[in-house]
Design a protein around this motif. Sequence first.
Motif: not given
Length: 115
Positions: A20-21, A38-45
């Motif tokens: 969803g994110a 933002d996608l890289r940050k999301l991937k890391g999370n």
Amino acid sequence: MSEHRVLSTIGWSLLAGATGATIALLLAPQSGKRTRRDLRKLKGNVVDRLGDLHEDLSDRVVEIVDDLEYRVQRTASHGARWGEDLLRPLHASKEMLDHQIQRAERFLRRPEQVN
């Protein structure tokens, strides 16, 4: 609810949240550079959360295996004692029968007494 179902629900929730994110970021009105960041940050999370989930699952599997090993050893120990308890009277009966057989053989070997 079983632990397996709880962990499965957590995993699916993480996956659904990440999906969803990702969709929200891709559809958001912002620059491509910011979206990629933002996608890289999301991937890391997501990777961090999956790592934590993996660690938790690994720990739980080790606990389950250790508990199972303990239960098998305990059951085998009880089974061995139960077997010994069953064999003890059998051995005593065998000894008694051996003794009676020896008495009968001695009796049969005696010379007949003539009256």
